[in-house]
Design an enzyme around this catalytic site. Structure first.
Site, PDB file in Angstrom:
ATOM      1  N   ASP A 129       0.874  -1.166   0.000  1.00 15.76           N
ATOM      2  CA  ASP A 129       0.000   0.000   0.000  1.00 15.76           C
ATOM      3  C   ASP A 129       0.918   1.224   0.000  1.00 15.76           C
ATOM      4  O   ASP A 129       2.100   1.139   0.351  1.00 15.76           O
ATOM      5  CB  ASP A 129      -0.875  -0.032   1.250  1.00 15.76           C
ATOM      6  CG  ASP A 129      -1.654   1.251   1.437  1.00 15.76           C
ATOM      7  OD1 ASP A 129      -2.335   1.679   0.490  1.00 15.76           O
ATOM      8  OD2 ASP A 129      -1.550   1.839   2.534  1.00 15.76           O
ATOM      9  N   ASP A 169       0.003   5.288   0.748  1.00 20.73           N
ATOM     10  CA  ASP A 169      -0.206   6.299   1.795  1.00 20.73           C
ATOM     11  C   ASP A 169      -0.450   5.634   3.153  1.00 20.73           C
ATOM     12  O   ASP A 169      -1.366   4.825   3.302  1.00 20.73           O
ATOM     13  CB  ASP A 169      -1.387   7.207   1.434  1.00 20.73           C
ATOM     14  CG  ASP A 169      -1.187   7.904   0.088  1.00 20.73           C
ATOM     15  OD1 ASP A 169      -0.026   8.218  -0.234  1.00 20.73           O
ATOM     16  OD2 ASP A 169      -2.175   8.114  -0.634  1.00 20.73           O
TER      17      ASP A 169
END
Length: 398
Positions: free
Chosen positions: A244, A246
């Protein structure tokens, strides 16, 4: 100051020579151009381009010829790992040197040229950063283990970084770096780098070079092709880390998209470097609903992501590929307003990566900070770790 250095860094274009007829292996091509021959479910050219686009390349030009429309249809005006691809089809055969004249006025002052029928797994940064000094061409040398019938640019060696002819076991590895001055020696409409241009420059001591012992193969003859079919995919197939973005790689400030807001989470640089050394492939899988909701544009996303890619490369961290989802059911930008399994917790982004890269899925892992990341990993049958305050703690568990 670090940011300004990254912004001002001169990037380099790369050219893939993909215009050959593939005469010697034509019966195995099934009507395709040679670089698009299948290796399991992957096109050879696709594997080559994705290797190249892992690096900080400005633009890739594919110079196609025979059956070139098939190459153009797949790659022209596409973006691979943030790198723009342009395909040009020559109307008449120009040879591996003559075809370069088509982009003479558009190419960067220094540029790299790669044969479209060889795969040489070297660190392209060593080519990108190689200082040509008082020469204006560079050849990568490969150890000749399987190509005894090769007659072009063989028995090469280096002396004071200059290419010389000698009784050596090194051959042309098919990766070159040139200054634009090379065009002074490309005088014929139809001429060859290997036969017409580089041998003369080697005799004049105008060619630099470097030896590499890395994995090398070409697919130009039946025996070489069969060897490549046995070796290439098994060599490339490695476990992956699906990341992932952010809140995992960089601090999540809420729809982060401005370069000034890029701050890496604690332990990320050391952690990714360690994973890189362990030969994991690194993929970013990120929801970017801010595009669909109009908080920032696609162009702004690419600019931010390219900056991140360059910053990580400076730390010897190479992101193999990125998938992002701009769609959201409540998007305000009409073309991005939809429900899709591309958006996590859906796992279409991971499935797209698996269609493009040979991945050892049972040994792969996903790291994220949201439940949607966990569910995405679960749907893909891969192990999941939540991020912690220090990314290195996750890496130590892996």
């Amino acid at each position: 100051r670090k940011n300004s250095k990254l912004k001002n860094k001169k990037k380099i274009d790369l050219v893939i020579l993909a215009g050959g007829f593939g005469t010697r292996i034509r019966k195995y091509l099934n009507g395709k151009p040679k670089p698009m021959i299948k290796f399991d479910k992957f096109d050879f050219l696709d594997l080559l381009i994705r290797k190249i686009c892992t690096y900080d390349i400005n633009k890739v030009f594919i110079l196609a010829g025979y059956k070139g429309e098939k190459i153009k249809k797949k790659y022209h005006d596409k973006k691979i790992n943030l790198v723009d691809i342009e395909c040009i089809i020559e109307k008449k055969p120009r040879g591996t040197a003559g075809c370069l004249s088509q982009i003479k006025k558009r190419i960067t002052d220094n540029f790299i040229v790669v044969n479209g029928d060889t795969f040489f797994d070297i660190d392209y940064n060593k080519v990108i950063n190689f200082n040509l000094k008082n020469t204006f061409s560079f050849i990568s040398l490969a150890k000749n283990k399987n190509y005894k019938t090769n007659k072009k640019l063989i028995n090469l060696s280096t002396k004071n970084n200059k290419i010389t002819y000698s009784k050596s076991n090194f051959i042309n590895g098919g990766i070159y770096k040139f200054k634009k001055r090379i065009f002074k020696y490309i005088k014929k409409y139809n001429c060859s780098l290997e036969n017409d241009v580089l041998p003369e420059l080697i005799r004049r001591k105008k060619v630099s070079g470097k030896k590499f012992n890395n994995f090398f193969l070409d697919i130009g003859t039946p025996s070489n092709l069969f060897y490549a079919k046995r070796k290439l995919i098994s060599y490339l197939k490695r476990p992956a880390i699906f990341l992932d973005r952010d809140g995992t790689i960089n601090k999540d400030l809420g729809y982060t998209h401005q370069i000034k807001d890029l701050k890496f989470c604690k332990g990320v640089i050391d952690g990714l470097q360690k994973l890189q050394k362990k030969k994991f492939q690194l993929f970013i899988i990120t929801n970017q609903a801010g595009i669909g909701k109009g908080f920032f544009s696609l162009k702004e996303f690419y600019k931010f992501q390219q900056f991140m890619k360059s910053a990580l490369i400076k730390k010897n961290i190479f992101i193999n590929d990125i998938e992002f989802c701009p769609y959201h059911p409540n998007a305000t930008v009409k073309k991005f307003k939809k429900q899709t399994s591309l958006r996590k917790p859906g796992n279409l982004m991971i499935r797209r990566i698996l269609n493009r890269w040979p991945v050892n899925l049972p040994r792969s892992i996903m790291i994220g900070d949201q439940k949607s990341d966990y569910l995405c990993a679960k749907k893909s049958n891969i192990k999941f770790y939540y991020t912690e305050k220090d990314f290195m703690k996750v890496v130590s568990k892996i």
